[in-house]
Structures are given as C-alpha cells and as structure tokens.
Design a protein around this motif. Structure first.
Motif: not given
Lengths: 73, 360, 253
Positions: B149-157
């Motif tokens: 959940m945390y990491d995909f915020v970075g990956l998503g952006f």
C-alpha cells in the motif's frame, strides 16, 4: 471641444447581428445590403460624417470586429 | 536503518502520500478507507511539505479537483471505496481522455449498491475494463500487504507521470484495515512551481509565458477524424504499457502442474492453500498479478506447457477469470472459485474447491 | 474630412485586446458570450496577468472559450468547473483562476460544486452566464428559465407545478460566508458593458487580495434558442429577464 471619429469593421468576421446599429448614438452605422462570404450583411458607416468616435459600437460588439479611431477638431 | 511502524493499510497510504511528495489530496469520507484522509489531516502536511489536503463535498467533486490539480502538472490523489469510485468514473474517463496523471485508491467493499463495508474484489471489471465511458484504460496496481500500500503510492505516481495516465491502487477493506509493519522509504521532495513549469510547462496549465500559446487541456474533439486519431494514440500508449509495465509475483511455480491465480488479499489466502497442497504432494503454484492492467497475460502463456489446470480465486463472482481464460485461450482447463458480498474463504476451503474441480 | 485622415494608428482609441485570439467565435450573431469574453481579455490585459491566469471552461456553448482567450485553459466536465478551480487555486495560490459557466452548468448539474466552492470562500472568480436556456443542446429548459417561457422541453411554457420555479442562485450564493462580492450585470448596451467590465476587474482584484469568492452573474440573451433576432432578444431580456433578475451588486465587502 468636438470629436470626429471613424470605425473600421472586419467585414469578413462581422456576423451582422445589428447590436452596434441600435447602440450608435449618431445613427452612423447600418448593415450593408451586400453580404460577406458567410452570407452575413456586415456593419458599415452609412453616415461617416456623423461618427464621433464614441466607441459604443465596439464596446457592445460580441465579435470584436470594430476598431475605433478618433481625433479632436 | 529505515523507520518501521505498525500501521493500517489506509494509514500507510496517507504517510506514503506525504513522503512521496504528493502536492494534493482531495477526498470524501467512506468506509472502509476513511483513515486515509483522517491520517492526512492529523499529520498536517501543509505545514511541512506544503501538500494541500481538502475534504470535498462529494466524490464527484474530489475527482474533478484531481482533474484541475492534474491539469496544473501537480501530483494529486484521492482515495475512496466502491460506491465513491462509481461516482468518480465520469471524471476518470475525462482524465484518461485528457491524458492526465493522478493516483486513485479504491479500498473495495462488497457490492452492488450500498452493499457492505466488508472487503471484496467486485470492482475488478470497473477498474480494469474502464468503469467510465469510452475506450480507455488506467494502470491498476493490486497491493497484497500494508508495505505494498505504501510502496505503490510511489510507484503509482511514477507510472502516472511516465505515461500521463490515471493510475489506481486497487485494494480492499482487508488490506486497508489490517495492521502490519511498514518500512518508511526515503522522502521525495515536492517539485517547486518553477520545476513543474520547466518539466511539464509544455502541456500543463501553469500560466502562459509570453513565448508560447496558451495550453488547453480538454478531452473534447468534435471532428470524428481528430477523435479517432486521439483514440489511436491512446491505444498505442496502452500497448506500450502492456509491453513495459507488467508486474507479478510467482510462488512455487517452477515445478507446478496446477496454478492458482489470485490478486490482493485473495492471493495471501492462496499462499496458505499452496502450502497445504504441497504438504499433500500436489504440485500447486500461485501467480499473483500485481498489475491488473497491464495484465500478466504473457506470464500465464509461458507457463502453459507445464500446466494441467488453472483456478482463478477471487472475492467476487468471477471477473479476473475472464482475463485468465483470454490468456489461456482453451489450452488448459480454467476453473474459478470465489465468495461474494464481504465473505472470505479460508486456504482449506480454496484447496477443497480446487480438488473438486480437478478431481484430485 | 477624409476618413483616411482619421484612421491612423495614432488616433486608435478602441483596439482589440491582445489577449483575444484571431479565431472567429462559434457563437451565434449577437450572442452575449462574445462580449463577456472580450471583457475578460481586456481586464487580463490591463492587469497584465496573462501569464498568471488560468481559465476553466464549462460544458455548454462556452466549452470552446479556450479558443478565444490566449491563456492556459482547463475544460471541465459538466458543472464541475468550481472543483477544478478550487484545486488549481489551492495548488497555485498566487495565480488568477476563473470559472466560466452557464446556467445549466452552474445552477443545475453543478449546484453542489458552486455552493461549496463559494461556501469555502475559494479565492476564485466565477463568471455565470444566465440566458435562461440550454444553448448548446438546442434550447431546453434551464433552472433559470422564467415561468411561462417556452423552451424545447417546456413547449407550452414553464409551469411551476410541473417544472418548479426559476432558481435565483446568485441571491443564494450571496448568503454564504465565503463570497465577498456577488453582483448581477448585463452586456446589451454600452453602459452595462462598462459596469460589467468594472465588476470583472474588481473580482480579479479580490482574488489577488484573497478576500473570498467573487461571483458575477451576467444576464444574457440567447437569441437563437429564444427564436428572436439579436436586437429583439436584447429588448426581450430587458423587459422580461431584468424584472426577475434585477441588475446590481447584491453583496460587496
């Protein structure tokens, strides 16, 4: 002091709505009998001697096709 | 040593947003994801990074705030749960059409309608096939842990800006609400207005300098030929994404004769199923798609020669299984097992269903 | 005197604003939108804020406003311009952000967005064109359509018992704490055009001073869908719209 004015109409962009005609305080402007390439009868100075350069026509023109010139006499 | 905290999935989203340099969050409360905005409001990032956090009057407004913020070249995001995402779908379609980057988080609850606040995966079609109107896709990431959940915020952006496309984290109430250890990554600084103008000023509405025409962000094009050209360009972008961005995780797949395919919280349960099956001598593996669009179609196809059967396991009536069947194209039997409406299966239950379907 | 003596660059008193593009507007002859666009361009030019102004165009006739003013534009979904404007202004507090909306867009489908943006006191300018009809879709009833007025969805005239009452949304937003300036203007004659321009200028200045939301309704004519010649439509507007939608400042603080 008196003013003398003149307008230039971009006749190709004029849509002949006539709003300038009714808002001209000196009855200078009329719609032409001729039409432009889109079929609109365009505004022109029917009585150029009467123009005072007040700018009312340009102010109300929705298509910004009128530029106004004015000199002191 | 990076800082580790015990956090809910929803809280991890909020902390990640601040630390990955998000410029704005716009949201509306809905269970089971309200902790995202609550955490942000508590953290007050406008005092530290300058990030804007605003509670909107509706999800419709939230997504259109994203539209405005994304037009500005800013990193903007929202989070919601199923009914709220339905309300946002018009705006998502606009953003896809106008080719705008943003991050969306859907912490799915059981539907249809007001449904239940329990976790489900019933929004797969909506997320992956495009919930709104017109031919568009968004990138969909499916986390299976609080860390993701945390990491995909970075990956998503990162992906959203790389392709100028809305990107969604498709989670569910289980991942959103559960608490796990999460490692906080190094903070990413927010871009300054000057940097944004330099980087995105050729398309974003940052104020028109004298040396260029005004930028216009719109999804409107009345001429059919122009609209077709835009569609073709979008499709080309989606093909590029399919080529470059597939992400997945394999568990016990090397010698697998049978394969479970599951994403998000289902995949965590299926890990248990694989363990029990292996103890019983069944050569079962698990494929976890991390990107749901682009779907790991080639990964499934490469495995086909070794497989006798595949079962898709989902918290819905069978949505992702359609993509599995498209990948398999009849080469091996594809079965489905699922529960709906907020009910969850156990590893044993999945194994029992698997054994019945394949007569083992 | 020969006209050519007068028509010289040094005698020019009313040029076209440089913020306006040369694109011919798609509006019908005599449409009020053109005048309001021109005034926006003139104010932006006079305040020298072309490089700091972001416009939000609506769904409706003014959807193409972005073709006529050379500034950065966002084209919003139907009714949502205040949401886009909210985010844009909050993310760029030092830029000038205006939402340009019609009556269907602002007072029907976008009621929630405009009420809440005004209530939050977003430091934006809202230009609200009220011609009491849906123009782009072909003349259907708008929330602001007068009682008795014929439209394509009220072919026998708007009836209160069937269609409800015309919505005075401008009076409504004036009640909200977040609005600092709420006014109703028109652009059918030179005096009113000048007043509207002053109002727009004031609204942009309020935005710079972060005083809250400035809301300018412009009572407008839609001669095509009213099925009248332009000059007659303006007269009809004065006789029928102005009594129900009286011109003037409603709130100024």
């Amino acid at each position: 002091m008196a003013f003398k004015g003149a307008i230039v109409v971009d006749t190709e962009k004029c849509k002949g709505c006539g709003v300038c005609v009714v808002n001209c305080p000196t009855q200078t402007i009329a719609l032409a009998k001729k039409v432009n390439s889109k079929g609109y009868p365009y505004a022109y100075m029917e009585n150029p001697d009467k123009c005072t350069g007040c700018g009312n026509c340009a102010i109300v023109c929705p298509d910004t096709v009128i530029t106004v010139y004015k000199i002191k006499i | 040593m990076a800082e580790k905290l015990l956090k809910k999935g929803n809280e991890a989203i909020a902390l990640a947003a601040i630390r990955y340099g998000a410029d704005g969050y716009f949201g509306y409360p809905i269970t089971p994801q309200s902790e995202v905005m609550e955490t942000l409001m508590e953290e007050m990032p406008w005092e530290t990074t300058g990030m804007v956090v605003l509670q909107a009057e509706s999800e419709t407004s939230s997504i259109n705030m994203l539209y405005g913020g994304a037009c500005c070249g800013k990193k903007v995001m929202t989070s919601s749960s199923s009914p709220g995402i339905s309300l946002m779908c018009e705006g998502i379609s606009y953003m896809a059409g106008a080719e705008l980057p943003c991050l969306l988080v859907n912490v799915i609850r059981g539907g249809p309608g007001l449904g239940t606040i329990q976790p489900a995966q019933g929004d797969y079609f909506q997320a992956v096939k495009g919930g709104g109107h017109g031919d568009y896709r968004i990138i969909v990431l499916a986390p299976a842990s609080v860390q993701e959940m945390y990491d995909f915020v970075g990956l998503g952006f990162e992906l959203a800006f790389k392709y100028r496309i809305p990107t969604m984290i498709l989670s569910d109430g289980a991942i959103g609400q559960m608490m796990e250890k999460v490692e906080l990554r190094d903070s990413v600084r927010r871009l300054t207005d000057q940097e944004i103008a330099e980087k995105y000023g050729h398309w974003a509405t940052v104020g028109k300098p004298a040396n260029r025409k005004g930028n216009i962000i719109s999804s409107l094009s009345l001429a059919a030929s122009e609209m077709e050209a835009i569609n073709l360009r979008l499709q080309e972008k989606y093909r590029t994404i399919e080529k470059n961005e597939i992400r997945y995780e394999k568990t016990m797949c090397e010698d697998a004769e049978y394969l479970l395919v599951a994403f998000g919280s289902s995949s965590r349960i299926c890990e248990g199923t694989v363990e029990i099956a292996r103890e019983k001598g069944i050569r079962l593996g698990l494929l976890r798609p991390i990107t749901l669009f682009p779907y790991p179609t080639p990964v499934i196809q490469e495995m086909l020669p070794q497989l006798k059967g595949i079962m898709s396991v989902e918290l819905n009536s069978g949505q992702m299984v359609e993509d599995v069947r498209l990948a398999v194209n009849g080469a091996v039997p594809v079965e489905f097992y699922g529960r709906m409406g907020g009910s969850i299966f156990s590893p044993e239950e999945v194994l029992k269903a698997f054994a019945e379907k394949f007569n083992l | 005197m020969d006209i050519n003596e007068i028509i010289k660059p040094e005698n020019l008193v009313y040029p076209k604003s440089k913020v306006l593009t040369d694109t011919v507007m798609h509006y019908c002859p005599g449409c009020s939108h053109g005048v309001v666009h021109k005034l926006l361009a003139e104010v932006i030019e006079e305040m020298d804020i072309q490089d700091r102004t972001i416009g939000i165009s609506p769904v409706g006739c003014a959807v193409f406003a972005y073709n006529y003013l050379d500034i950065d534009w966002q084209q919003a979904a139907h009714g949502r311009a205040p949401a886009l404007a909210t985010a844009t202004k909050r993310l760029y507090p030092d830029k000038y952000v205006f939402a340009y909306q019609g009556d269907g867009d602002l007072a029907s489908i976008g009621t929630a967005e405009i009420i809440h943006a005004c209530n939050r006191g977003e430091n934006i300018v809202v230009i609200f064109i009220n011609n009491a009809i849906y123009g782009m879709t072909g003349g259907q009833m708008a929330p602001t359509t007068l009682i008795g007025m014929k439209t394509s969805t009220t072919p026998y005239g708007r009836k209160a018992e069937l269609n409800g009452y015309p919505l005075k949304i401008t009076e409504l937003v004036a009640q909200l704490e977040g609005t600092c300036y709420v006014t109703r203007q028109a652009v059918e004659n030179p005096a009113n055009v000048r007043k509207t321009k002053k109002a727009i200028r004031k609204a942009f200045e309020n935005s710079a001073q972060k005083k809250g939301t400035s809301f300018i309704e412009i009572v407008a004519a839609c001669n095509s869908n009213w099925k009248m010649p332009p000059v007659e439509a303006n007269k009809w507007m004065e006789d029928n719209m102005f009594p129900f939608y009286p011109l003037g400042d409603i709130k100024d603080r």
